[in-house]
Design a protein around this motif. Sequence first.
Motif, PDB file in Angstrom:
ATOM      1  N   TYR A 190       0.705  -1.100  -0.017  1.00  0.00           N
ATOM      2  CA  TYR A 190      -0.043   0.022  -0.070  1.00  0.00           C
ATOM      3  C   TYR A 190       0.939   1.204  -0.101  1.00  0.00           C
ATOM      4  O   TYR A 190       0.529   2.300  -0.536  1.00  0.00           O
ATOM      5  N   MET A 191       1.935   1.092   0.689  1.00  0.00           N
ATOM      6  CA  MET A 191       2.945   2.440   0.815  1.00  0.00           C
ATOM      7  C   MET A 191       3.538   2.639  -0.463  1.00  0.00           C
ATOM      8  O   MET A 191       3.808   3.786  -0.659  1.00  0.00           O
TER       9      MET A 191
ATOM     10  N   ARG B 213      -6.224  10.149   1.638  1.00  0.00           N
ATOM     11  CA  ARG B 213      -7.576   9.865   1.942  1.00  0.00           C
ATOM     12  C   ARG B 213      -7.942   9.152   0.320  1.00  0.00           C
ATOM     13  O   ARG B 213      -8.508   7.972   0.309  1.00  0.00           O
ATOM     14  N   LYS B 214      -7.736  10.013  -0.483  1.00  0.00           N
ATOM     15  CA  LYS B 214      -7.927   9.737  -1.896  1.00  0.00           C
ATOM     16  C   LYS B 214      -7.208   8.405  -2.329  1.00  0.00           C
ATOM     17  O   LYS B 214      -7.932   7.460  -2.815  1.00  0.00           O
ATOM     18  N   LEU B 215      -6.149   8.374  -2.212  1.00  0.00           N
ATOM     19  CA  LEU B 215      -5.236   7.053  -2.517  1.00  0.00           C
ATOM     20  C   LEU B 215      -5.598   5.815  -1.762  1.00  0.00           C
ATOM     21  O   LEU B 215      -5.646   4.770  -2.497  1.00  0.00           O
ATOM     22  N   ALA B 216      -6.125   5.896  -0.441  1.00  0.00           N
ATOM     23  CA  ALA B 216      -6.593   5.047   0.360  1.00  0.00           C
ATOM     24  C   ALA B 216      -7.704   4.337  -0.287  1.00  0.00           C
ATOM     25  O   ALA B 216      -8.050   3.118  -0.475  1.00  0.00           O
ATOM     26  N   GLN B 217      -8.637   5.260  -0.855  1.00  0.00           N
ATOM     27  CA  GLN B 217      -9.939   4.884  -1.316  1.00  0.00           C
ATOM     28  C   GLN B 217      -9.691   4.179  -2.797  1.00  0.00           C
ATOM     29  O   GLN B 217     -10.255   3.078  -3.174  1.00  0.00           O
ATOM     30  N   GLN B 218      -8.822   4.675  -3.438  1.00  0.00           N
ATOM     31  CA  GLN B 218      -8.398   4.056  -4.755  1.00  0.00           C
ATOM     32  C   GLN B 218      -7.880   2.549  -4.457  1.00  0.00           C
ATOM     33  O   GLN B 218      -8.178   1.717  -5.040  1.00  0.00           O
ATOM     34  N   TRP B 219      -7.107   2.469  -3.472  1.00  0.00           N
ATOM     35  CA  TRP B 219      -6.440   1.128  -3.148  1.00  0.00           C
ATOM     36  C   TRP B 219      -7.466   0.280  -2.658  1.00  0.00           C
ATOM     37  O   TRP B 219      -7.335  -1.017  -2.929  1.00  0.00           O
ATOM     38  N   ARG B 220      -8.626   0.675  -2.021  1.00  0.00           N
ATOM     39  CA  ARG B 220      -9.642  -0.300  -1.495  1.00  0.00           C
ATOM     40  C   ARG B 220     -10.410  -0.654  -2.687  1.00  0.00           C
ATOM     41  O   ARG B 220     -10.921  -1.852  -2.819  1.00  0.00           O
ATOM     42  N   MET B 221     -10.499   0.165  -3.702  1.00  0.00           N
ATOM     43  CA  MET B 221     -11.233  -0.408  -4.828  1.00  0.00           C
ATOM     44  C   MET B 221     -10.611  -1.176  -5.648  1.00  0.00           C
ATOM     45  O   MET B 221     -11.221  -1.555  -6.926  1.00  0.00           O
ATOM     46  N   MET B 222      -9.219  -1.200  -5.739  1.00  0.00           N
ATOM     47  CA  MET B 222      -8.342  -1.993  -6.611  1.00  0.00           C
ATOM     48  C   MET B 222      -8.628  -3.395  -6.584  1.00  0.00           C
ATOM     49  O   MET B 222      -9.029  -4.050  -5.429  1.00  0.00           O
ATOM     50  N   SER B 223      -8.598  -4.146  -7.744  1.00  0.00           N
ATOM     51  CA  SER B 223      -8.658  -5.743  -7.564  1.00  0.00           C
ATOM     52  C   SER B 223      -7.348  -6.349  -6.976  1.00  0.00           C
ATOM     53  O   SER B 223      -6.372  -5.850  -7.153  1.00  0.00           O
ATOM     54  N   PRO B 224      -7.641  -7.575  -6.488  1.00  0.00           N
ATOM     55  CA  PRO B 224      -6.138  -8.272  -6.167  1.00  0.00           C
ATOM     56  C   PRO B 224      -4.832  -8.435  -7.460  1.00  0.00           C
ATOM     57  O   PRO B 224      -3.826  -8.300  -7.191  1.00  0.00           O
TER      58      PRO B 224
ATOM     59  N   PHE C 270       2.688  -4.331  -6.580  1.00  0.00           N
ATOM     60  CA  PHE C 270       2.884  -3.736  -5.428  1.00  0.00           C
ATOM     61  C   PHE C 270       3.328  -4.704  -4.197  1.00  0.00           C
ATOM     62  O   PHE C 270       4.278  -4.526  -3.487  1.00  0.00           O
ATOM     63  N   GLN C 271       2.519  -5.622  -4.086  1.00  0.00           N
ATOM     64  CA  GLN C 271       2.616  -6.584  -2.884  1.00  0.00           C
ATOM     65  C   GLN C 271       3.881  -7.527  -3.386  1.00  0.00           C
ATOM     66  O   GLN C 271       4.553  -7.779  -2.262  1.00  0.00           O
ATOM     67  N   GLN C 272       4.017  -7.914  -4.412  1.00  0.00           N
ATOM     68  CA  GLN C 272       5.181  -8.702  -4.971  1.00  0.00           C
ATOM     69  C   GLN C 272       6.548  -8.016  -4.610  1.00  0.00           C
ATOM     70  O   GLN C 272       7.379  -8.608  -4.128  1.00  0.00           O
ATOM     71  N   ALA C 273       6.427  -6.793  -5.129  1.00  0.00           N
ATOM     72  CA  ALA C 273       7.845  -5.779  -4.850  1.00  0.00           C
ATOM     73  C   ALA C 273       8.152  -6.037  -3.274  1.00  0.00           C
ATOM     74  O   ALA C 273       9.200  -5.986  -2.825  1.00  0.00           O
ATOM     75  N   SER C 274       7.100  -5.764  -2.587  1.00  0.00           N
ATOM     76  CA  SER C 274       7.228  -5.664  -1.144  1.00  0.00           C
ATOM     77  C   SER C 274       7.902  -6.946  -0.512  1.00  0.00           C
ATOM     78  O   SER C 274       8.717  -6.811   0.250  1.00  0.00           O
ATOM     79  N   VAL C 275       7.325  -8.245  -0.876  1.00  0.00           N
ATOM     80  CA  VAL C 275       7.716  -9.221  -0.832  1.00  0.00           C
ATOM     81  C   VAL C 275       9.223  -9.547  -1.012  1.00  0.00           C
ATOM     82  O   VAL C 275      10.120  -9.836  -0.059  1.00  0.00           O
TER      83      VAL C 275
END
Length: 282
Positions: free
Chosen positions: A59-60, A84-95, A101-106
Motif C-alpha cells: 500500500y505504501m 484519503r483519496k489514494l486509500a480509497q483507490q487502493w480499496r477499490m483495486m482488484s487483487p 506492489f505486494q510482490q515488490a514488497s515481498v
Amino acid sequence: MAPYNLLTATASLMARSFSAFYTNTPARCTSIVCSANINPVKYLTSQTNGPPKRPLNGYMRYVVQQKPAVISENPEIKLVDVVRKLAQQWRMMSPEQKQPFQQASVQAMKQFKVDLQKYQAQLSPAQLQQQVLEKRQRRAKRKAIRKKKELNILGKPKRCRSPFNIYMSEHFQEARGNTTQAKLKSLLDDWRNLFSHQKQVYIQLAEDDKIRYKNEIKSWEDHMVDIGREDLVRELTQRKIKKTQRKTTKKKTAAKSVKKATPTQKSKTSSKAKPSASAKTV
C-alpha cells in the motif's frame, strides 16, 4: 588597463558557466533515465552505517508512486486529502492490480532480511545488547504515546498547574528572547525577582486549580470504573476500590453466616423451653 581586466573577467566567468553546464547536463540526463528504469528498494528511513530499515509494504509503495500524479492534477489539494483519496483507490483495486506492489514488497522484505543478518554478524555482543535496549525504549515510547492519545479521547482532565506555570502562560508572549529556551529563562529570572505579595496571586490560582483537578479526576475515575476501565485509574483510587470491595465481601459473608446461624439458635431455644413447660404442668 581597467577595461582589459573587465573583459578578461567576464570572459573567464562565461567560460566557467559553459563548462559547468556541459559537464552537469549528462549527469542529470543519466540520473533521470536511471530513476525511470530502475525501481530501487525503498525503506522507511535510511541511515549511513546503520541497520537496514524495514521496507515499505504494498500500500505504501502505491501511495509513493501515485502521490505526485494526484498532486499535479490537484495542486491546491491538502496532503490529508491526497492520502484519503489514494486509500480509497487502493480499496477499490482488484487483487490482480495490487499484486505488483505486494510482490515488490515481498522481494524487498527478503533482501531486508539478508541485509539484516549481514549487519548483525558484524556487531559485537555489547552492540547487540544496546540495540535490544534501544528497541525496548522505542516500544515503550510508542506505547506511552498511544496511551496518551487514548486518555485524551476518553476526556481525562488536565493536571493542575504550578504557580510558575500560570505565570509563564500569562507572560510568555511579551517575554524577552528570540527562542523558546531564552524566553523560559527570562521568565524564570523574572519569577525569582517577584515579591511575595505578587507571587501570592499565582499561588492562590494554583490552589484553585488543584481543587478543580481533584473534583474532575474523581468524577472521571468514577466514570472509568463504571464502564469497566479500572486500568486507567490511579493506584491510590485502585487501593480504595479494593478496600471497599473487601469490606463489601466481608459484610456479605457475615450476613450469610448470620442467616445460617438463626435456625439452629431457634431449635436450641425451643428445646430448652419445652422441659420447663412440662415441669410446670407436673
